[in-house]
Structure formats: C-alpha cells, structure tokens
Write a protein that holds these residues in place. Sequence first.
Motif, PDB file in Angstrom:
ATOM      1  N   ARG A  92       0.913  -1.172   0.036  1.00 19.84           N
ATOM      2  CA  ARG A  92       0.017   0.093  -0.058  1.00 19.84           C
ATOM      3  C   ARG A  92       1.037   1.253  -0.002  1.00 19.84           C
ATOM      4  NH1 ARG A  92      -5.360  -2.122   1.431  1.00 19.84           N
ATOM      5  NH2 ARG A  92      -4.966  -4.120   2.592  1.00 19.84           N
ATOM      6  N   LEU A 185      -5.153   1.591  -1.593  1.00 24.41           N
ATOM      7  CA  LEU A 185      -5.102   0.368  -2.796  1.00 24.41           C
ATOM      8  C   LEU A 185      -4.113  -0.603  -2.488  1.00 24.41           C
ATOM      9  CD1 LEU A 185      -5.904  -0.825  -5.586  1.00 24.41           C
ATOM     10  CD2 LEU A 185      -3.953   0.426  -6.644  1.00 24.41           C
ATOM     11  N   ILE A 187      -1.601  -3.542  -3.665  1.00 23.67           N
ATOM     12  CA  ILE A 187      -1.157  -4.148  -4.851  1.00 23.67           C
ATOM     13  C   ILE A 187      -0.953  -5.517  -4.791  1.00 23.67           C
ATOM     14  CG2 ILE A 187       0.866  -4.011  -6.619  1.00 23.67           C
ATOM     15  CD1 ILE A 187      -0.751  -1.337  -6.337  1.00 23.67           C
ATOM     16  N   THR A 188      -1.924  -6.168  -5.258  1.00 21.60           N
ATOM     17  CA  THR A 188      -2.013  -7.657  -5.210  1.00 21.60           C
ATOM     18  C   THR A 188      -1.674  -8.278  -6.691  1.00 21.60           C
ATOM     19  OG1 THR A 188      -3.399  -7.490  -3.594  1.00 21.60           O
ATOM     20  CG2 THR A 188      -3.399  -9.689  -4.796  1.00 21.60           C
ATOM     21  N   TYR A 189      -2.116  -7.806  -7.716  1.00 16.96           N
ATOM     22  CA  TYR A 189      -2.054  -8.331  -9.179  1.00 16.96           C
ATOM     23  C   TYR A 189      -1.230  -7.692  -9.867  1.00 16.96           C
ATOM     24  CZ  TYR A 189      -5.583 -11.703  -7.108  1.00 16.96           C
ATOM     25  OH  TYR A 189      -6.308 -12.453  -6.317  1.00 16.96           O
ATOM     26  N   SER A 191      -2.107  -6.465 -12.809  1.00 17.82           N
ATOM     27  CA  SER A 191      -3.060  -5.430 -13.236  1.00 17.82           C
ATOM     28  C   SER A 191      -3.134  -4.180 -12.301  1.00 17.82           C
ATOM     29  CB  SER A 191      -4.251  -6.200 -13.529  1.00 17.82           C
ATOM     30  OG  SER A 191      -4.608  -6.973 -12.317  1.00 17.82           O
ATOM     31  N   ASP A 192      -2.894  -4.419 -10.963  1.00 15.56           N
ATOM     32  CA  ASP A 192      -3.057  -3.334 -10.171  1.00 15.56           C
ATOM     33  C   ASP A 192      -2.206  -2.332 -10.428  1.00 15.56           C
ATOM     34  OD1 ASP A 192      -5.262  -4.687  -8.741  1.00 15.56           O
ATOM     35  OD2 ASP A 192      -3.700  -5.698  -7.312  1.00 15.56           O
ATOM     36  N   ILE A 195      -3.474   1.060 -12.007  1.00 15.92           N
ATOM     37  CA  ILE A 195      -4.365   1.733 -10.951  1.00 15.92           C
ATOM     38  C   ILE A 195      -3.506   2.530 -10.290  1.00 15.92           C
ATOM     39  CG2 ILE A 195      -6.234   1.641  -9.275  1.00 15.92           C
ATOM     40  CD1 ILE A 195      -7.128  -1.191 -10.301  1.00 15.92           C
ATOM     41  N   LEU A 196      -2.253   1.831  -9.845  1.00 11.16           N
ATOM     42  CA  LEU A 196      -1.584   2.641  -8.917  1.00 11.16           C
ATOM     43  C   LEU A 196      -0.842   3.795  -9.616  1.00 11.16           C
ATOM     44  CD1 LEU A 196       0.534   2.818  -6.461  1.00 11.16           C
ATOM     45  CD2 LEU A 196       2.002   1.131  -7.612  1.00 11.16           C
TER      46      LEU A 196
END
Length: 205
Positions: A92, A185, A187-189, A191-192, A195-196
Amino acid sequence: MQMGKNVAAIVLAGGLGTRFGRKKQFLEINGKPLWEHVHDKVCKVLLPEDVVVVGVDIEGGITRSQSVVNGLKALEKKGKKYDRLIILEVARPLITLEQIENIITDDNPNCTYALPLTSTVVKKDGTYLNRDELYKLSTPVAFDYQLFYDAYTSGRYFDYTDDTRVMYEQYGIKPHFLEGGENMLKITYSSDLEILKMLMEKYEL
C-alpha cells in the motif's frame, strides 16, 4: 514523537509475490523500489533507527504473522522502550504522511484503517449481509506496543492475516476504526499497477 511517545514501526516487505508473479516489494516505481516508498514516508515521521523493514533489513517469515514476530524481535534488540507500534505494508505505497501521523497519535490500543464496502456481500449459503454494517480492513495498523508484543510472542498466533484480530483474541480489545480512502489500494496482482500509476498522478506522488 508527538505527545512524548516512543514509537516504532514495522514495514512488511517479506512476501513472495505469488499472486503478483514476482516479489513486488522490489519493483521500481518512479525510480525506487516499492518498499522505499513506504519506508521513506514513515521515516519522515519517526526516527529511521526505530523503523524495521522485514524482508530487507531482516528476513521475512513463512507467514505474515511470523514476519511481524521477526520485526518485533529486531526492535527488541535495539534495547529501547517503545510505547506504540505501527505496522505498514509496502503493498500500500500511497499511504500519506497525515494518515501515518493520525494513527500513531491515536490513543486506542488496537487501531486500524478501514474501508467501506462497495460491493454486495453474500455468504456461501446464500444469506445476504448488509454492507453498511461492514468494513474492509486495511493498513497501517497501530497498537499499544507492550500489549501487542506480549500477545504476538505468546506463540499462539502463527498465521493471522490481520493483526487487530490478535489483540481481540488475546485481550478482547475490539479495533478502533479510522476510515481510509482509495489511496489505500493494495497491490496484489500485476494488473493493479495501472491503477497505482493513475492514483499516483492524482495524488501527485
């Protein structure tokens, strides 16, 4: 630190990155690895010698809980008496200085940021839950240092995904909630990352 408190921080950066596909804590964003984004912010609030980065300064554990224990042991070796502990996750990285300061100066012994739910929630048996009565837990979290240390080093908690539950299980202390926002947010995948990047531009980070 404010209010005469001695505050320590554990920054969790020891994950294997199984869902992300690699160790995301070392992924470079804007010229520095993800873990440094969180470390550098907390060091603007606390003394650097009171901050331990698990997975960088010391080895991470098999589970999240074990990584926290490793961090606590590293803090104890410093020989300093702490009043409060804050735990942050490098996943995060958009946490703000204000949010860090707010949870550190909060007086509750079991405190966490939480996010309102935006999706309908249903149990596997088909029973619907009222999302207005629920929170999604986030980080950072902060605790009374000694209470937290005694609970976590008791050997009873090996694989908990949230530290506030340890305080509840050990002492019956319910968490105090501070409402967070979209900047928390996680960050797990892979694809995140898009968004970051959009959020970093929005918050000018």
